[in-house]
Design an enzyme around this catalytic site. Sequence first.
Site, PDB file in Angstrom:
ATOM      1  N   TYR A 140     -10.329 -10.517  -6.522  1.00 21.18           N
ATOM      2  CA  TYR A 140      -9.486 -10.780  -7.906  1.00 21.18           C
ATOM      3  C   TYR A 140      -9.684 -11.933  -8.356  1.00 21.18           C
ATOM      4  O   TYR A 140      -9.280 -12.031  -9.417  1.00 21.18           O
ATOM      5  CB  TYR A 140      -8.096 -10.680  -7.055  1.00 21.18           C
ATOM      6  CG  TYR A 140      -7.547  -9.361  -6.442  1.00 21.18           C
ATOM      7  CD1 TYR A 140      -7.332  -8.276  -7.361  1.00 21.18           C
ATOM      8  CD2 TYR A 140      -7.416  -9.230  -5.000  1.00 21.18           C
ATOM      9  CE1 TYR A 140      -6.845  -6.851  -6.870  1.00 21.18           C
ATOM     10  CE2 TYR A 140      -6.796  -7.819  -4.593  1.00 21.18           C
ATOM     11  CZ  TYR A 140      -6.937  -6.887  -5.503  1.00 21.18           C
ATOM     12  OH  TYR A 140      -6.645  -5.580  -4.975  1.00 21.18           O
ATOM     13  N   LYS A 177      -2.182  -2.238   7.755  1.00 21.29           N
ATOM     14  CA  LYS A 177      -3.594  -1.814   8.509  1.00 21.29           C
ATOM     15  C   LYS A 177      -3.584  -2.639   9.894  1.00 21.29           C
ATOM     16  O   LYS A 177      -3.294  -3.945   9.953  1.00 21.29           O
ATOM     17  CB  LYS A 177      -4.699  -2.062   7.758  1.00 21.29           C
ATOM     18  CG  LYS A 177      -4.823  -1.008   6.487  1.00 21.29           C
ATOM     19  CD  LYS A 177      -6.175  -1.422   5.892  1.00 21.29           C
ATOM     20  CE  LYS A 177      -6.238  -0.367   4.583  1.00 21.29           C
ATOM     21  NZ  LYS A 177      -7.538  -0.477   4.104  1.00 21.29           N
ATOM     22  N   HIS A 230      -4.032  -9.032   3.873  1.00 20.58           N
ATOM     23  CA  HIS A 230      -5.545  -8.775   3.998  1.00 20.58           C
ATOM     24  C   HIS A 230      -5.816  -9.664   5.266  1.00 20.58           C
ATOM     25  O   HIS A 230      -5.564 -10.859   5.278  1.00 20.58           O
ATOM     26  CB  HIS A 230      -6.449  -9.475   2.795  1.00 20.58           C
ATOM     27  CG  HIS A 230      -6.237  -8.629   1.547  1.00 20.58           C
ATOM     28  ND1 HIS A 230      -6.601  -8.767   0.432  1.00 20.58           N
ATOM     29  CD2 HIS A 230      -6.193  -7.120   1.431  1.00 20.58           C
ATOM     30  CE1 HIS A 230      -6.912  -7.973  -0.439  1.00 20.58           C
ATOM     31  NE2 HIS A 230      -6.328  -6.530   0.066  1.00 20.58           N
ATOM     32  N   ARG A 247      -0.904  -1.814  -6.835  1.00 27.23           N
ATOM     33  CA  ARG A 247      -1.115  -2.932  -5.992  1.00 27.23           C
ATOM     34  C   ARG A 247      -2.111  -4.175  -6.713  1.00 27.23           C
ATOM     35  O   ARG A 247      -2.052  -5.297  -6.457  1.00 27.23           O
ATOM     36  CB  ARG A 247      -1.683  -2.304  -4.604  1.00 27.23           C
ATOM     37  CG  ARG A 247      -2.069  -3.536  -3.547  1.00 27.23           C
ATOM     38  CD  ARG A 247      -2.438  -2.571  -2.285  1.00 27.23           C
ATOM     39  NE  ARG A 247      -3.095  -3.404  -1.523  1.00 27.23           N
ATOM     40  CZ  ARG A 247      -2.743  -4.255  -0.476  1.00 27.23           C
ATOM     41  NH1 ARG A 247      -1.489  -4.561  -0.263  1.00 27.23           N
ATOM     42  NH2 ARG A 247      -3.319  -4.646   0.297  1.00 27.23           N
ATOM     43  N   ARG A 283       0.682  -1.197   0.051  1.00 28.18           N
ATOM     44  CA  ARG A 283      -0.251  -0.015   0.107  1.00 28.18           C
ATOM     45  C   ARG A 283       0.847   1.254  -0.023  1.00 28.18           C
ATOM     46  O   ARG A 283       2.001   0.914   0.331  1.00 28.18           O
ATOM     47  CB  ARG A 283      -0.995  -0.095   1.300  1.00 28.18           C
ATOM     48  CG  ARG A 283      -1.743  -1.170   1.351  1.00 28.18           C
ATOM     49  CD  ARG A 283      -2.615  -1.081   2.735  1.00 28.18           C
ATOM     50  NE  ARG A 283      -3.649  -2.129   2.918  1.00 28.18           N
ATOM     51  CZ  ARG A 283      -3.127  -3.236   3.366  1.00 28.18           C
ATOM     52  NH1 ARG A 283      -2.223  -3.624   4.188  1.00 28.18           N
ATOM     53  NH2 ARG A 283      -4.347  -4.287   3.318  1.00 28.18           N
ATOM     54  N   HIS A 303      -2.326   2.386  -5.630  1.00 30.71           N
ATOM     55  CA  HIS A 303      -3.268   1.339  -5.614  1.00 30.71           C
ATOM     56  C   HIS A 303      -3.374   0.389  -6.938  1.00 30.71           C
ATOM     57  O   HIS A 303      -3.747  -0.697  -6.938  1.00 30.71           O
ATOM     58  CB  HIS A 303      -4.623   1.692  -5.032  1.00 30.71           C
ATOM     59  CG  HIS A 303      -5.018   0.883  -3.789  1.00 30.71           C
ATOM     60  ND1 HIS A 303      -4.302   0.655  -2.779  1.00 30.71           N
ATOM     61  CD2 HIS A 303      -5.972  -0.084  -3.673  1.00 30.71           C
ATOM     62  CE1 HIS A 303      -4.837  -0.145  -1.944  1.00 30.71           C
ATOM     63  NE2 HIS A 303      -5.964  -0.478  -2.570  1.00 30.71           N
TER      64      HIS A 303
END
Length: 319
Positions: free
Chosen positions: A286, A182, A277, A254, A158, A251
């Site tokens: 995806y 995150k 994730h 990414r 990210r 992004h």
Amino acid sequence: MTKDTRYDAARAALEADIDDYLAHLAHVRRASTHTIDGYARDLAMAADYFADRGIAAWPRVATADVRELLAARHRSGAKPTSLARLASALRSFYLWQMRQGRAESNPAADVRPPKKPAQLPETIDVDDLARMLDATPGDTLEIRDHALLELFYTAGIRLAEAVGLDLGDLDLAAGEARVLGKGNRQRSVPVGRRAAAALQNWLAERPGLAAENETALFVSQRGTRLSRSSVARRMERWAIAQGLPVHLHPHKLRHSFATHMLESSADLRAVQELLGHANIATTQIYTHLDFAHLARVYDAAHPRATNRGDTADTEGTDA
């Protein structure tokens, strides 16, 4: 007491709790500045709405009030993503209020904003990416930008993770970097051969720019940590200079990384780990993107595809 006076008093009372919650996010949860700013905007908007209706304390807000707030925002043109963020901010805020003993219930718990239409992430063609990344950088800043681009695509990180990297997070000998994602979750990401070479070139140039004692891997002309907005601007500049046929932002690289990895490996769990994730459902988008690509290939190539513009078989015989 006039209406304006009542509004001011109600607004001040509601704001006091918001300030306490934002302090909790900053000092206890250690949320990012970006996250805190988002909560501050959404909760301030809610406080304005409730205070204007004479509600001077958060426990007095009912589920109907939250629904009316979202409906009013929807009528004013707010997008589904904005409404979802506002509802989420209120739910999180009330959970904190309940833990603090300031509220007995969460009026936002069962409120669901309109669903946003499903959108597949945009990606960049492999050949277009290769042409862009194979360009030779000119000056020091372009060497830095090239290293950033290679790192984005080799590791699928990210934007915040890239600008947050310190020198000590990079281990080129092992071919990996350590990033903070995150939720303050740390993970190691691979650094491919071409990205490692680009980073080596940048590390040779970095001492000429970096301020004394600066730990950031990527620094600006001022010698301090590179900002997210600067990365986005420089990336778009690079893409335009290399004739990339689509708009470029971090992004999108990414997304391209994830899609190209999944097309090659079909290993969803591995891609989930690489992207950082927490939930595999996030990664599964995806798989839809991959199917969309396959569907386009099918429509273009299969003789029985309904979207082909070829003349249909009119003989009327069955095999």
